[in-house]
Scaffold this motif. Structure first.
Motif, short mmCIF file in Angstrom:
data_model
loop_
_atom_site.label_atom_id
_atom_site.label_comp_id
_atom_site.label_asym_id
_atom_site.label_seq_id
_atom_site.Cartn_x
_atom_site.Cartn_y
_atom_site.Cartn_z
N SER A 281 0.83 -1.21 0.00
CA SER A 281 0.00 0.00 0.00
C SER A 281 0.86 1.26 0.00
CB SER A 281 -0.92 0.00 1.22
OG SER A 281 -1.81 -1.09 1.18
N ARG A 282 1.93 1.23 0.77
CA ARG A 282 2.82 2.40 0.81
C ARG A 282 3.47 2.62 -0.56
NH1 ARG A 282 8.15 3.35 1.40
NH2 ARG A 282 8.73 5.35 2.35
N CYS A 283 3.94 1.55 -1.19
CA CYS A 283 4.57 1.69 -2.50
C CYS A 283 3.56 2.16 -3.55
CB CYS A 283 5.21 0.38 -2.92
SG CYS A 283 6.68 -0.06 -1.96
N ALA A 284 2.34 1.64 -3.48
CA ALA A 284 1.31 2.08 -4.42
C ALA A 284 1.03 3.57 -4.25
CB ALA A 284 0.03 1.28 -4.20
N THR A 285 1.04 4.03 -3.00
CA THR A 285 0.78 5.45 -2.74
C THR A 285 1.95 6.31 -3.23
OG1 THR A 285 -0.46 4.75 -0.78
CG2 THR A 285 0.04 7.08 -0.98
N PRO A 297 13.33 0.89 -5.89
CA PRO A 297 14.23 0.02 -5.12
C PRO A 297 13.51 -0.75 -4.01
CG PRO A 297 14.65 2.34 -4.64
CD PRO A 297 13.74 2.31 -5.81
N GLU A 298 12.51 -0.14 -3.40
CA GLU A 298 11.77 -0.85 -2.37
C GLU A 298 11.01 -2.04 -2.96
OE1 GLU A 298 9.43 1.44 0.32
OE2 GLU A 298 10.80 3.16 0.28
N LEU A 299 10.43 -1.84 -4.13
CA LEU A 299 9.67 -2.92 -4.76
C LEU A 299 10.58 -4.00 -5.32
CD1 LEU A 299 6.90 -0.77 -6.44
CD2 LEU A 299 6.54 -2.58 -4.74
N VAL A 300 11.77 -3.64 -5.77
CA VAL A 300 12.72 -4.66 -6.23
C VAL A 300 13.05 -5.60 -5.08
CG1 VAL A 300 15.10 -5.05 -6.98
CG2 VAL A 300 13.71 -3.32 -8.11
N ALA A 301 13.38 -5.03 -3.91
CA ALA A 301 13.68 -5.87 -2.75
C ALA A 301 12.46 -6.68 -2.32
CB ALA A 301 14.17 -4.99 -1.60
N TYR A 311 0.58 -8.53 -6.75
CA TYR A 311 0.39 -7.08 -6.68
C TYR A 311 1.73 -6.35 -6.57
CZ TYR A 311 -1.81 -2.61 -5.62
OH TYR A 311 -2.21 -1.31 -5.66
N GLY A 312 2.67 -6.94 -5.84
CA GLY A 312 4.00 -6.34 -5.77
C GLY A 312 4.66 -6.29 -7.13
N CYS A 313 4.49 -7.37 -7.91
CA CYS A 313 5.03 -7.40 -9.27
C CYS A 313 4.36 -6.34 -10.14
CB CYS A 313 4.83 -8.79 -9.85
SG CYS A 313 5.32 -8.96 -11.57
N GLU A 314 3.06 -6.22 -10.02
CA GLU A 314 2.32 -5.22 -10.80
C GLU A 314 2.80 -3.80 -10.47
OE1 GLU A 314 -2.32 -3.65 -11.22
OE2 GLU A 314 -1.85 -5.48 -10.10
N LEU A 315 3.01 -3.53 -9.19
CA LEU A 315 3.46 -2.20 -8.78
C LEU A 315 4.87 -1.91 -9.29
CD1 LEU A 315 2.14 -2.12 -5.10
CD2 LEU A 315 1.26 -0.80 -7.04
N LEU A 316 5.75 -2.91 -9.21
CA LEU A 316 7.12 -2.70 -9.68
C LEU A 316 7.13 -2.41 -11.19
CD1 LEU A 316 10.17 -2.68 -9.43
CD2 LEU A 316 10.15 -5.19 -9.58
N SER A 317 6.34 -3.15 -11.93
CA SER A 317 6.30 -2.92 -13.38
C SER A 317 5.79 -1.51 -13.69
CB SER A 317 5.39 -3.97 -14.03
OG SER A 317 5.34 -3.79 -15.43
N LEU A 318 4.76 -1.09 -12.99
CA LEU A 318 4.22 0.25 -13.23
C LEU A 318 5.23 1.33 -12.83
CD1 LEU A 318 1.83 2.07 -14.01
CD2 LEU A 318 1.07 1.92 -11.62
N ALA A 319 5.91 1.14 -11.69
CA ALA A 319 6.89 2.13 -11.26
C ALA A 319 8.03 2.25 -12.27
CB ALA A 319 7.43 1.75 -9.88
N LEU A 320 8.49 1.11 -12.79
CA LEU A 320 9.55 1.14 -13.79
C LEU A 320 9.08 1.85 -15.06
CD1 LEU A 320 10.91 -2.50 -13.33
CD2 LEU A 320 12.18 -0.38 -12.89
N TYR A 321 7.86 1.59 -15.47
CA TYR A 321 7.34 2.25 -16.67
C TYR A 321 7.29 3.75 -16.48
CZ TYR A 321 4.29 3.54 -20.51
OH TYR A 321 3.76 4.14 -21.64
N ARG A 322 6.81 4.19 -15.33
CA ARG A 322 6.72 5.63 -15.09
C ARG A 322 8.10 6.26 -14.94
NH1 ARG A 322 1.49 7.13 -11.31
NH2 ARG A 322 -0.07 6.23 -12.71
#
Length: 381
Positions: A281-285, A297-301, A311-322
């Motif tokens: 939730s924190r990473c999504a926010t 980096p938080e989502l990679v770890a 959901y963690g994988c989904e968030l990491l992919s979105l963060a990398l895209y952005r």
């Protein structure tokens, strides 16, 4: 010296210096050998009557000894659990039907506040000072009680946990001693023979009064709830603050020294699952407010430690895209898809497949808002 005076002083000191001798109605001592009487009396009527009389006196002796045990336990403040008769079926710790034990709710607790830290090695503070929780089994008893704070824990559950299903004959006596020691530690200013208000006796068990203690696990839950509520109100900054405040309480594995014991494991698993959800939730926010560079980096770890959490994988992919890393974003999704198919034989979720499609076509929507747990969304600042 009079035997009664000696015994009374021994009880006040917490020891019994002389065993009582029950006396029958005729004033005879009952520590004689019944077999000797039987041999002396033979099989005539007088012998049979004497045997019956001895049996009655033995029963009186047993009742006297039980009374003494109850008295000694009360003098030592050990909270004796009533002895179960053979014809008395065991009841669950919450009474019939599992409902809470009857009795008045604990009132305001005088004296110092008690704080427990269980999001890591278990620690306790009384009046702002850390206290020694004693030997390993005594600590284990407290850990179980804290994990069930506000709910009674049966003596059977405590014994099973402390001795792993193989209790010695002295298990109940030892458990009572542990409880008495913990009460002295948690309520150092409680007057003798006054009811405990932190670690209370409830039926055939004990209860840690949740109104008398503060547990960091409870504070963590409140912080997580506050974060999700802030997201629902459209306040991502307050949500970030609440999520971080909750995560800062963690010092290691919840209930570290007892996390795998059967009666503590469910609570430890629940807290760990909650922690992972708060991290997501924190990473999504962070992503939602435009801090995707911090989230990466938080989502990679996180995904390396928990590779099956989609959901963690989904968030990491979105963060990398952005962050302008489209190829890396697609690679994350495809590695995860391969792992799911090869290791588990299942396909990735529709959400992941949809995200892959949107990244491939560079959908403008990916640069906007992103869903976050709790049903809300937050726009970029």
């Amino acid at each position: 010296m009079d035997t009664k005076d000696t015994r009374d002083r021994g009880i006040r000191r917490g020891t019994v210096t002389a065993a009582p001798v029950a006396v029958g109605r005729r004033g005879r001592r009952t520590d004689a050998d019944p077999g000797a009487e039987r041999r002396a009396g033979g099989t005539d009527g007088a012998g049979a009557l004497r045997i019956a009389e001895l049996e009655r006196e033995i029963q009186e002796l047993q009742r006297a000894n039980e009374t003494l045990k109850q008295y000694v336990s009360k003098a030592l403040d050990l909270g004796t659990v009533p002895t179960r008769r053979r014809d008395d079926p065991a009841q669950p710790p919450g009474g019939p039907g599992g409902s809470p034990m009857p009795g008045p709710a604990p009132g305001p607790v005088p004296g110092p506040a008690v704080e427990f830290r269980v999001l890591g090695p278990v620690e306790a503070a009384v009046g702002g000072r850390w206290v020694d929780l004693g030997a390993p089994k005594q600590r284990a008893a407290l850990v179980l009680l804290v994990s069930q704070a506000g709910q009674p824990v049966s003596v059977d559950a405590l014994v099973e946990t402390l001795w792993e299903g193989r209790p010695p004959q002295s298990a109940i006596t030892s458990l009572h001693a542990y409880i008495a020691n913990l009460r002295r530690v948690l309520e150092p200013h409680r007057a003798p023979r006054t009811p405990a208000t932190v670690l209370c006796t409830r039926g055939r068990g004990y209860l840690l009064n949740s109104r008398a203690v503060e547990v960091d696990a409870h504070r963590f839950w409140k912080s997580a709830t506050a974060g999700w509520q802030a997201l629902d109100r459209g306040d991502p900054q307050r949500a970030l603050h609440a999520f971080q405040a909750g995560l800062d309480l963690w010092r290691g594995e919840a209930y570290a020294e007892a996390a795998t014991t059967p009666h503590v494991l469910p609570e430890a698993v629940r807290l760990e699952e909650l922690r992972l959800s708060v991290i997501e939730s924190r990473c999504a926010t962070l992503i939602a407010v435009g801090n995707h560079e911090m989230a990466v980096p938080e989502l990679v770890a996180f995904t390396q430690a928990h590779p099956l959490r989609e959901y963690g994988c989904e968030l990491l992919s979105l963060a990398l895209y952005r962050a302008g890393r489209q190829a890396d974003a697609l690679s994350v999704l495809r590695v995860h898809q391969k792992r799911m198919v090869e290791d588990l034989g299942i396909s990735p979720s529709p959400a992941l497949r949809h995200l892959e499609t949107e990244i491939l076509r560079q959908a403008p929507e990916l640069d906007g808002s992103q869903r976050v747990p709790g049903g809300g969304s937050a726009g970029e600042d």
